[in-house]
Design a protein around this motif. Structure first.
Motif, PDB file in Angstrom:
ATOM      1  N   ASN C  23       0.821  -1.222   0.000  1.00 53.15           N
ATOM      2  CA  ASN C  23       0.000   0.000   0.000  1.00 53.15           C
ATOM      3  C   ASN C  23       0.850   1.265   0.000  1.00 53.15           C
ATOM      4  OD1 ASN C  23      -2.380   1.474  -0.027  1.00 53.15           O
ATOM      5  ND2 ASN C  23      -2.329   1.732   2.193  1.00 53.15           N
ATOM      6  N   ASP C  26       2.886   3.264  -6.378  1.00 55.64           N
ATOM      7  CA  ASP C  26       3.570   2.561  -7.469  1.00 55.64           C
ATOM      8  C   ASP C  26       2.746   2.795  -8.730  1.00 55.64           C
ATOM      9  OD1 ASP C  26       5.132   0.895  -9.120  1.00 55.64           O
ATOM     10  OD2 ASP C  26       5.535  -0.458  -7.443  1.00 55.64           O
ATOM     11  N   LYS C 235      -5.132  -0.460  -8.947  1.00 56.91           N
ATOM     12  CA  LYS C 235      -4.116  -0.744  -7.933  1.00 56.91           C
ATOM     13  C   LYS C 235      -3.827  -2.247  -7.915  1.00 56.91           C
ATOM     14  CE  LYS C 235      -5.358   3.419  -5.450  1.00 56.91           C
ATOM     15  NZ  LYS C 235      -5.913   4.071  -4.249  1.00 56.91           N
ATOM     16  N   ARG C 237      -1.262  -3.857  -7.818  1.00 58.24           N
ATOM     17  CA  ARG C 237      -0.229  -4.365  -6.902  1.00 58.24           C
ATOM     18  C   ARG C 237      -0.846  -5.010  -5.668  1.00 58.24           C
ATOM     19  NH1 ARG C 237      -0.793   1.074  -6.914  1.00 58.24           N
ATOM     20  NH2 ARG C 237      -0.726   2.289  -4.986  1.00 58.24           N
TER      21      ARG C 237
ATOM     22  N   ARG D   2       5.474  12.087  -7.580  1.00 56.96           N
ATOM     23  CA  ARG D   2       4.674  11.695  -8.744  1.00 56.96           C
ATOM     24  C   ARG D   2       3.350  12.474  -8.768  1.00 56.96           C
ATOM     25  NH1 ARG D   2      -0.031   9.995  -5.763  1.00 56.96           N
ATOM     26  NH2 ARG D   2       1.068   9.565  -3.835  1.00 56.96           N
ATOM     27  N   ASP D   6      -3.826   9.712  -9.922  1.00 56.02           N
ATOM     28  CA  ASP D   6      -4.376   9.380  -8.615  1.00 56.02           C
ATOM     29  C   ASP D   6      -4.621   7.870  -8.493  1.00 56.02           C
ATOM     30  OD1 ASP D   6      -6.201   9.816 -10.633  1.00 56.02           O
ATOM     31  OD2 ASP D   6      -7.503  11.134  -9.480  1.00 56.02           O
ATOM     32  N   ASN D   7      -4.533   7.181  -9.612  1.00 60.38           N
ATOM     33  CA  ASN D   7      -4.643   5.716  -9.566  1.00 60.38           C
ATOM     34  C   ASN D   7      -3.472   5.068  -8.856  1.00 60.38           C
ATOM     35  OD1 ASN D   7      -7.037   4.945 -10.809  1.00 60.38           O
ATOM     36  ND2 ASN D   7      -6.180   5.251 -12.850  1.00 60.38           N
ATOM     37  N   ALA D   8      -2.369   5.772  -8.795  1.00 63.06           N
ATOM     38  CA  ALA D   8      -1.143   5.175  -8.264  1.00 63.06           C
ATOM     39  C   ALA D   8      -0.986   5.399  -6.765  1.00 63.06           C
ATOM     40  CB  ALA D   8       0.065   5.750  -9.002  1.00 63.06           C
ATOM     41  N   ALA D   9      -1.882   6.181  -6.192  1.00 60.77           N
ATOM     42  CA  ALA D   9      -1.787   6.510  -4.760  1.00 60.77           C
ATOM     43  C   ALA D   9      -2.077   5.286  -3.903  1.00 60.77           C
ATOM     44  CB  ALA D   9      -2.787   7.623  -4.439  1.00 60.77           C
ATOM     45  N   PRO D  10      -1.661   5.318  -2.675  1.00 55.14           N
ATOM     46  CA  PRO D  10      -2.025   4.234  -1.758  1.00 55.14           C
ATOM     47  C   PRO D  10      -3.489   4.353  -1.319  1.00 55.14           C
ATOM     48  CG  PRO D  10      -0.703   5.887  -0.620  1.00 55.14           C
ATOM     49  CD  PRO D  10      -0.780   6.325  -2.057  1.00 55.14           C
ATOM     50  N   ALA D  11      -3.962   3.318  -0.685  1.00 57.04           N
ATOM     51  CA  ALA D  11      -5.288   3.376  -0.075  1.00 57.04           C
ATOM     52  C   ALA D  11      -5.181   4.082   1.274  1.00 57.04           C
ATOM     53  CB  ALA D  11      -5.844   1.966   0.106  1.00 57.04           C
ATOM     54  N   HIS D  12      -6.283   4.647   1.710  1.00 53.89           N
ATOM     55  CA  HIS D  12      -6.305   5.356   2.986  1.00 53.89           C
ATOM     56  C   HIS D  12      -6.214   4.346   4.139  1.00 53.89           C
ATOM     57  CE1 HIS D  12      -7.744   7.954   6.227  1.00 53.89           C
ATOM     58  NE2 HIS D  12      -7.439   8.970   5.437  1.00 53.89           N
ATOM     59  N   VAL D 201     -11.701   4.527  -5.731  1.00 49.42           N
ATOM     60  CA  VAL D 201     -10.318   4.044  -5.802  1.00 49.42           C
ATOM     61  C   VAL D 201      -9.317   5.180  -6.013  1.00 49.42           C
ATOM     62  CG1 VAL D 201      -8.714   2.569  -7.073  1.00 49.42           C
ATOM     63  CG2 VAL D 201     -11.005   1.737  -6.554  1.00 49.42           C
ATOM     64  N   GLY D 204      -8.792   7.221  -2.391  1.00 48.52           N
ATOM     65  CA  GLY D 204      -8.441   6.645  -1.097  1.00 48.52           C
ATOM     66  C   GLY D 204      -8.878   5.208  -0.915  1.00 48.52           C
ATOM     67  N   LEU D 206      -9.217   1.094  -1.973  1.00 49.87           N
ATOM     68  CA  LEU D 206      -8.214   0.122  -2.422  1.00 49.87           C
ATOM     69  C   LEU D 206      -8.653  -0.490  -3.747  1.00 49.87           C
ATOM     70  CD1 LEU D 206      -6.061  -2.117  -0.312  1.00 49.87           C
ATOM     71  CD2 LEU D 206      -7.254  -3.209  -2.196  1.00 49.87           C
ATOM     72  N   TRP D 316      -5.194  12.281  -2.854  1.00 47.63           N
ATOM     73  CA  TRP D 316      -5.645  12.540  -1.479  1.00 47.63           C
ATOM     74  C   TRP D 316      -4.480  12.623  -0.490  1.00 47.63           C
ATOM     75  CZ3 TRP D 316      -4.479   9.241   2.487  1.00 47.63           C
ATOM     76  CH2 TRP D 316      -4.015   7.974   2.133  1.00 47.63           C
TER      77      TRP D 316
END
Lengths: 333, 333, 333, 333
Positions: C23, C26, C235, C237, D2, D6-12, D201, D204, D206, D316
């Motif tokens: 998480n 990437d 996502k 990954r 980067r 926003d697709n590449a961001a982590p989940a909250h 997604v 925030g 997954l 986010w």
């Protein structure tokens, strides 16, 4: 006096006679003596081994070819004014299971090498965008322009280089051939065309078109797809016989010649009104609404194509008086 | 002397004459004077308002109807020996975009209420299993059995109760009507049938079948689907004229009567060899391979259906000597 | 205490931890560091070059594979009790654009060479019947039977000889491997399997399955089809990380071993009630309605499968007391 | 640093925690306690009865909605820059079985009433042309513009008047809501929207998106289509829990607010370079190739969009130093 569509014309008497002669017992579907002659007849005509299947509509011929040339997840490059885009009720998507039409522009519904290259270059080579897999052109075009061999060959080179199957919608193939004087081979397989929808119905046939496959590997699959689409008629000999009659002794060229001659007579009546050069049997004229009304009042039937523009279509059975009268009426506008 | 398929028979002379009469200028597609008579002609025949569209094959008629009656994610209950399951190359899946055929069994390819109920009851009412949405039966069946009105009505009751569209494949509808003497209305709309593929090609037509819609709300959508499937012929008047000729003065009943009479003559020659009762124009006989060979040696042509079983089909143009000869040959086995 | 489905089990803690580790930022879709490890990981596991794509459901894995192996006009041979036939809502027809499932029978949902040959031989090689183009088996089967390498290889030989693509639905592949002790390579690519749906979700995963392609030519097309079916998660990954965690240090085998052990404990409690041998984590028992009610009254949850038959499924997280209690309850019936 | 998607961001973190909490035994698919809360949660949020289904991608949400709103033979009006046209690999054609995208133009990927009317008026009302049946807009648009309620309502009026189903692709719905301050109800159901792809997604989540159906009659059919497309995950509670976590205490608004704020910080750094006003979290800037290179050299990652144009996307989790640094770098160009 109708000039609205060659679709409305009668069938040629020799076509009806052929149906009558074929109206006797034979094997069903396409195992009969007439259907089995088609491969040979078109191989002879085009001077190369080819496979040919009868169908009853140009839409079926076009879309069966496209389904074999393009996977469901691919795109077919064609003109924005192409019949497959505008007048087939989404049949290409139906037969291909959802392939996309990738539209290009250009005068007179003609597809140019630059337009094809630009359209393909615009696509990112990733899984998010639909990749081009086939190219389809119409000859003569929807605006009555005919391709010469070099034009087709230039497109064929692109198709080969980019891995695109190459289809020609020849609903008015005969009119284009007569108009350009081209060898049929030179505008088709020698120029890279894989599949040709060879139209007969607008040109004197009753209800038989031919799908001619220069890429013969497509034929068996298309035969299956034809059946699956409900297009394998049980008395197929009645279709094959029509096509053979049209090919016999060059009837298909004679009827196209007659239609083209009538078109030229009309075009010559008002050369300054022509929207496009007349290279087949369709004439698009700049004619005001009032002028159109007066032509109609004089008994002529045709389509309004756009504001200030009408379309006239001549057919194989039209010559003499009605054409002369319309030519005179146009000249007198 | 061929007894392998009514598909191989010629068209009736009156059908050809009708085509010749229709072979003159008229509006293209189905706007012409002949096509516009179809709704009325079938409404009269069935004694109820109906819509009717011409198509060129039974497969097209069947599958256009099924596509309108069943969504892509639904199932069509039919017999495991149904033509739509076995002999249409997956056309139902093509036209419906993947609907499932839910197969039932039963003697002579006849669908029974119990079989339909059992098949539907077996399906869990959840999103994991394909839910039944349509029912299709063939009359006469693929083994030449004819439904009587009560049989159809019992299925119609189930269809209504379960929310299933109800289609009848009437490739040999005429033979069934002649055989049972039923009022055409009683085995169709009065019994709950929504759509009937009314076959003419096996019965004297050239290449026109009718799709008759008692649920008239289906017609506009099917007209769109017909075009999208490449089945809207431009000279549709040549199809409509055939159908009108077949309906005229009861020709369709006369031709079916002739075919059925020939079938009965053959059946009577070997009643103990019959696999099914003969209620139309198909005869299935228990005949050993040697016996079959001897019949063939005597000049008769037919299909082997299963080990020790042959199928004979008679057609509208068969009577007199060839039939008598075959009857004698069978009797003499 | 639930024994109704391994689908209802939680994900393994190591899977959740892997998600947490992944998480962070990437590249989206499948360009990330985890997704790019999949090909290598499965190539190592199977000892042969392979391509692997994540998806979120077994249905997607199965049907993407089938769509690449079978054209819209082909048929997929499978067991009548196969998941793809019964529990995927017609997804095979959706993804393949209408291919047909050609059903075979056999005990325990197992496909045998004889059954495949008989089904294929029954099809006439003409355009009227749908021709077989792929074979799909489930390992472990829907009734919990595991294929040994020779069984798969025999089917693989037929597939190769008949030109059928060969797919294995491995929703419970891990349970089958643990049960037979087979080398994963021996029941897949060495036996002719082209594509394997390698299940993880029932075995400790959260929502990631792998589609493993031994015929690597299929991969690029399937990657396109995956996106086109809305199955390319941004996502990705988070899916790849789950799969890698399951493969890491043989976790997938450990979890399957646990589930199988629980199943055997239950089976041993009533060997005479077993409908099928227990070769994975499903147990089918002959249990009367009253007996089933008494088990439910004691707090056990499971499915009634057929009259007098129940299905129990164990999962990776089940051991100890609840299983012992159920075993005792069964033994005491 | 980067800024490419926003697709590449982590989940909250709260989303991950929700998954962990949901990671225990419950009913499979969508029968679990979390999934069953979705209808209520969205009904509350929008102040009207609604149905809501989880899916894993925006493409799936969009295309399931479109398949329910538009028949295979219909057309969906959308912008030529719409995600469904350009970035879904033809998924709309796949899910709808071949429906056509009828493209309109307009600045910033915004659909206007005039454009919709013109596109629809251009279609002849006959069976040869594909008739419009649905309208789809993206909010915020692909160029980061947000619709205000009156704009949507004007489109909704047209949709109702013309019998078009109305879909909103809300991949960045949260960003649009935060930007306009509109009541979510006012830009959706009160404005005539039938179905909303409510994106989480990019904001925030997954791997869970919601398809919210204000036309609740669509829900049961879409649930079937979801399964049929392989999108019914067995551990659906892990998706539902994500969505509930995002809705809880307005997290979805907080995360969107953060992303939008970062976008505005960047936009404010170079107001004269903006290609479009910034109304969400995407910034399109006129930046030369050299300038772009210098930004990249400074460690910033983003997409070239067109010659002389770059796209930045904030997400986010972005605030503080990296955003300030990029703002400064842009200002200093």
């Amino acid at each position: 006096m109708r000039f609205f569509s060659d679709n409305a014309a009668p069938a040629h008497p020799r076509v009806l006679q052929a149906i009558e002669r074929a109206n006797r017992l034979d094997t069903a579907y396409d195992g009969d003596g007439w259907s089995r002659q088609l491969d040979g007849a078109f191989s002879d005509l085009f001077g190369t081994p080819a496979r040919a299947l009868w169908v009853t509509t140009g839409t079926a011929a076009n879309c069966l070819a496209l389904a074999a040339l393009c996977p469901p997840f691919g795109a077919i490059v064609c003109h924005k004014d192409a019949h497959i885009e505008n007048d087939e009720a989404g049949a290409p998507a139906f037969f291909t299971h959802g392939a996309k039409l990738m539209l290009v522009d250009g005068p007179g519904a003609k597809v140019t090498p630059d337009a094809v290259n630009a359209a393909c270059d615009r696509v990112r080579a990733d899984v998010h965008q639909v990749q081009p897999r086939a190219l389809s052109i119409t000859n003569a075009t929807e605006y009555g322009l005919a391709y010469v061999p070099d034009e087709v060959a230039a497109l064929g080179d692109i198709a080969r280089a980019r891995g695109l199957g190459f289809h020609m919608d020849g609903a008015r193939f005969a009119n284009a051939i007569v108009s350009t004087g081209a060898d049929p081979a030179d505008v088709t397989w020698r120029a890279g065309v894989d599949a040709l929808s060879f139209g007969f119905v607008k040109n004197g046939g009753l209800n038989a078109e031919a799908l001619v496959l220069f890429d013969m590997d497509l034929a068996d699959e298309i035969a299956v797809r034809r059946k699956r689409a409900g297009h394998l008629l049980s008395k197929g000999r009645m279709l094959a016989a029509q096509i053979l009659a049209m090919l016999d002794d060059g009837l298909w060229l004679d009827t196209a010649r007659a239609a083209n001659a009538a078109a030229h007579m009309l075009a010559d009546a008002a050369p300054d009104r022509l929207v496009y050069p007349v290279e087949a049997n369709e004439i698009f004229l700049n004619v005001s609404a009032d002028e159109a009304a007066s032509l109609r009042a004089a008994g002529f039937d045709f389509y309004d194509w756009a504001p200030g523009e009408i379309r006239l279509v001549t057919s194989w059975d039209q010559s003499g008086e009605p054409v002369e009268k319309l030519a005179a009426a146009i000249a007198a506008l």
